[in-house]
Design a protein around this motif. Structure first.
Motif, short mmCIF file in Angstrom:
data_model
loop_
_atom_site.label_atom_id
_atom_site.label_comp_id
_atom_site.label_asym_id
_atom_site.label_seq_id
_atom_site.Cartn_x
_atom_site.Cartn_y
_atom_site.Cartn_z
N ASN A 134 0.20 7.81 4.11
CA ASN A 134 0.17 8.96 3.20
C ASN A 134 -0.88 8.88 2.10
OD1 ASN A 134 2.28 10.47 4.41
ND2 ASN A 134 3.78 9.12 3.48
N TRP A 135 -1.26 7.65 1.71
CA TRP A 135 -2.26 7.52 0.63
C TRP A 135 -3.47 6.66 1.01
CZ3 TRP A 135 2.96 8.03 -0.41
CH2 TRP A 135 3.30 9.12 -1.20
N GLY A 136 -3.47 6.11 2.19
CA GLY A 136 -4.68 5.52 2.74
C GLY A 136 -5.04 4.11 2.32
N PHE A 137 -4.11 3.36 1.70
CA PHE A 137 -4.48 2.00 1.28
C PHE A 137 -3.40 0.99 1.64
CE2 PHE A 137 -2.18 3.86 -2.28
CZ PHE A 137 -1.35 2.83 -2.71
N ILE A 138 -3.80 -0.27 1.70
CA ILE A 138 -2.87 -1.37 1.91
C ILE A 138 -2.50 -1.92 0.54
CG2 ILE A 138 -2.49 -3.64 2.94
CD1 ILE A 138 -2.82 -1.46 5.02
N CYS A 139 -1.22 -1.82 0.19
CA CYS A 139 -0.80 -2.26 -1.15
C CYS A 139 -0.83 -3.79 -1.23
CB CYS A 139 0.60 -1.75 -1.46
SG CYS A 139 1.12 -2.08 -3.15
N ASN A 140 -1.32 -4.28 -2.36
CA ASN A 140 -1.42 -5.72 -2.57
C ASN A 140 -0.88 -6.09 -3.95
OD1 ASN A 140 -2.15 -8.28 -1.61
ND2 ASN A 140 -4.08 -8.25 -2.75
N CYS A 141 0.14 -5.33 -4.38
CA CYS A 141 0.70 -5.58 -5.71
C CYS A 141 1.55 -6.86 -5.69
CB CYS A 141 1.53 -4.39 -6.19
SG CYS A 141 3.07 -4.16 -5.27
N LYS A 142 1.97 -7.30 -6.85
CA LYS A 142 2.74 -8.55 -6.96
C LYS A 142 4.05 -8.46 -6.19
CE LYS A 142 4.53 -11.86 -10.36
NZ LYS A 142 5.85 -12.02 -9.71
N LYS A 143 4.73 -7.32 -6.26
CA LYS A 143 6.00 -7.16 -5.55
C LYS A 143 5.79 -7.32 -4.04
CE LYS A 143 9.78 -3.87 -4.73
NZ LYS A 143 10.87 -4.85 -4.85
N CYS A 144 4.72 -6.73 -3.52
CA CYS A 144 4.44 -6.84 -2.08
C CYS A 144 4.13 -8.29 -1.70
CB CYS A 144 3.28 -5.93 -1.69
SG CYS A 144 3.72 -4.17 -1.62
N LYS A 145 3.39 -8.98 -2.55
CA LYS A 145 3.07 -10.39 -2.28
C LYS A 145 4.33 -11.24 -2.30
CE LYS A 145 -1.66 -10.33 -4.15
NZ LYS A 145 -2.54 -10.83 -5.24
N ASP A 146 5.19 -11.00 -3.30
CA ASP A 146 6.44 -11.77 -3.40
C ASP A 146 7.34 -11.50 -2.21
OD1 ASP A 146 5.55 -12.82 -5.77
OD2 ASP A 146 6.73 -11.49 -7.05
N ASP A 147 7.45 -10.21 -1.83
CA ASP A 147 8.30 -9.86 -0.68
C ASP A 147 7.77 -10.48 0.61
OD1 ASP A 147 9.83 -8.41 -2.39
OD2 ASP A 147 9.28 -6.43 -1.63
N SER A 148 6.45 -10.55 0.72
CA SER A 148 5.83 -11.15 1.91
C SER A 148 6.16 -12.64 1.98
CB SER A 148 4.31 -10.94 1.86
OG SER A 148 3.69 -11.51 2.99
N LYS A 149 6.14 -13.31 0.82
CA LYS A 149 6.46 -14.75 0.80
C LYS A 149 7.91 -14.99 1.21
CE LYS A 149 3.12 -15.98 -2.81
NZ LYS A 149 2.96 -16.42 -4.23
N ILE A 150 8.81 -14.12 0.76
CA ILE A 150 10.23 -14.24 1.12
C ILE A 150 10.42 -14.09 2.62
CG2 ILE A 150 12.50 -13.14 0.89
CD1 ILE A 150 11.70 -12.43 -2.00
N ILE A 151 9.72 -13.12 3.20
CA ILE A 151 9.82 -12.88 4.64
C ILE A 151 9.29 -14.07 5.42
CG2 ILE A 151 8.90 -11.48 6.55
CD1 ILE A 151 9.00 -9.07 4.65
N GLN A 152 8.16 -14.63 4.98
CA GLN A 152 7.57 -15.79 5.66
C GLN A 152 8.50 -17.00 5.56
OE1 GLN A 152 4.94 -15.69 7.61
NE2 GLN A 152 4.72 -13.51 7.11
N ARG A 153 9.14 -17.16 4.39
CA ARG A 153 10.07 -18.26 4.20
C ARG A 153 11.28 -18.10 5.12
NH1 ARG A 153 11.31 -17.54 -1.02
NH2 ARG A 153 9.23 -18.22 -1.60
N LYS A 154 11.74 -16.86 5.26
CA LYS A 154 12.88 -16.59 6.13
C LYS A 154 12.54 -16.89 7.58
CE LYS A 154 16.05 -12.87 7.42
NZ LYS A 154 16.39 -11.43 7.25
#
Length: 481
Positions: free
Chosen positions: A403-423
């Motif tokens: 819808n807005w054309g970008f890949i979000c790289n905010c802190k929340k997205c980074k933290d959520d990504s780390k949690i998923i990788q840890r899981k």
């Protein structure tokens, strides 16, 4: 002594209606729809590999003749694999310096290389502080689904608010009814701010293009056709840019045209490419689409061209090119909030953990108020969230990219990504432990069955619990006197 009445009850969690056992080779579109359903049911499924995804699909459709290899091939063709290169168009979005903008106190507008235009605080804000208020939008757009109600005097022709039959009769006494058509307004505020009603709705002049006055700006009968076309196709964006163009060409100052042109803009056909890289079912302009992801590319282009022809038929001396039509659609789609366009608010950039909260009034015409969601430091950028922050990481990323054309790289997205990788890492470790136990048992017992000793606790032998099956018969005894 009463004789007991014995009744046999059947408790069974199995399907009463057996599924067909005939093997079926599913069409690739059905395969994609099945996968997307799994993702919608549980966002965690989006991280699964082909093997586990294949098991879930087969579990939902046991009669499908579908191999892992074919599933992977189909998902790859729709760019739905996790490893697929996803299309973004942020670098295609352009904007200009906004003219005649009156910024709130303690706020500055700044251009940056990575984020474009953005709003920044020049002073400290405490949590809950009102940062600014926009009482009226730059362009107010009523709900498209109220068009029929408006035509039947059951909703305000400006804001779309519902009007009861009693209030409708009172509107005549209050001077809130139109003396030419059946339209009514819900308040003096709406009647005063409705600058284009007469031009769009009144067919008191000749609307035949061959007989029309060369200076006539709008052919109202063609607007009615265009409005109906937008409603039939549930195309809010096309309806909105028709109204926006009407406001712009009747604005003698020319400021509205410049401010709309200065907004972040991108062509709608460029945005639509993001759907191609998301497969069918992608989220696309939730509040407007004109077919959206339900249309294949050829159908979508046909709709755009048909809308463009009807659009230009309304404005005989203020026509636009097809490229401008697509650009206006894209501009509206990436800037509107609750359907309308607000000048200052449109400069807020995104963050999945925003520091401001945009609050609407009770009525659609009440405008917006922007509050500090937490303490904000001086020179900190003010941000809002374009998506629901509580959604899963993958869901947010997909919505923002499409819808807005970008890949979000905010802190929340980074933290959520780390949690998923840890899981994932923990699950892999757990699976390995299970494999080690199985290997140990096989090596020591040669695959033979064996009994686990009854545990002894405090010197007493305890029996193991039995598992419960839900396909057993239960005897219920009812005593009757």
């Amino acid at each position: 002594m009463p004789v007991p009445n014995i009744e046999i009850l059947q408790i069974n969690d199995k399907e009463e209606t057996p599924q067909s056992t005939e093997p079926e080779i599913p069409h690739e579109r059905r395969i994609v729809e099945a996968v997307i359903k799994l993702w919608k049911d549980d966002s965690a499924n989006e991280d699964l590999g082909i093997g586990k995804l294949h098991l879930l699909v087969k579990n939902d459709h046991p009669n499908w003749s579908l191999s892992e290899k074919r599933l992977k091939t189909v998902l790859k063709s729709y760019n739905l694999l996790n490893s697929a290169q996803q299309y973004t168009y942020a670098n295609e979005i352009t904007s200009k310096e906004t003219p005649d903008i009156n910024l709130p106190k303690n706020i500055r507008l700044q251009f940056t290389k990575n984020r474009g235009k953005g709003l920044y605080s020049t002073n400290l804000f405490k949590e809950g502080d009102l940062i600014w208020e926009e009482k009226t939008p730059l362009f107010f757009i009523p709900p498209l689904d109220r068009v029929n109600l408006i035509a039947n005097s059951k909703a305000c022709t400006y804001c779309g608010s519902l009007i009861s039959s009693n209030n409708s009769s009172r509107s005549v006494l209050k001077g809130l009814d139109c003396n030419v058509c059946r339209d009514v307004w819900c308040s003096q505020f709406c009647k005063k701010n409705d600058k284009v009603h007469q031009l769009l709705k009144h067919n008191v002049y000749h609307d035949d293009p061959k007989k029309q006055n060369s200076k006539k700006q709008i052919i109202s009968s063609n607007w009615i056709k265009y409005e109906k076309f937008c409603q039939e196709n549930k195309w809010n964006a096309a309806f909105a840019i028709g109204l926006i163009h009407s406001y712009i060409i009747t604005d003698k100052s020319g400021v509205l045209a410049k401010q709309f042109d200065a907004m972040a803009k991108v062509r709608q056909d460029i945005r639509y490419k993001a759907i191609d890289s998301s497969g069918i079912g992608a989220s696309f302009d939730n509040n407007n689409n004109g077919g959206g992801a339900l249309f294949v590319k050829e159908q979508q282009e046909s709709l755009w061209k048909q809308g463009f022809e009807l659009f230009n038929s309304i404005f005989p001396i203020n026509q636009i090119s097809y490229e401008e039509f697509l650009t206006n659609l894209g501009t509206y789609n990436i800037n509107n909030i609750d359907g309308s366009l607000f000048l200052i608010q449109s400069h807020l950039n995104h963050n999945c953990d925003p520091n401001v909260r945009v609050k609407f009034g009770e009525k659609k015409t009440d405008g917006i108020k922007v509050y500090a969601k937490r303490d904000i430091k001086a020179n900190e950028e003010l941000t809002t969230s374009y998506v629901n922050p509580s959604h899963s990481l993958n869901q947010r990323l997909r919505e923002l990219r499409v819808n807005w054309g970008f890949i979000c790289n905010c802190k929340k997205c980074k933290d959520d990504s780390k949690i998923i990788q840890r899981k994932k890492s923990n699950e892999a470790s757990s699976n390995q432990s299970k494999a080690d136990v199985k290997k140990f048992l096989n090596e020591n017992h040669d695959g033979e069955e064996f009994e686990i000793e009854t545990p002894i606790i405090n010197g007493e032998e305890r029996s193991r619990r039995k598992s419960v099956r839900f396909d057993e018969k239960v005897v219920a005894v009812n005593n009757e006197s």
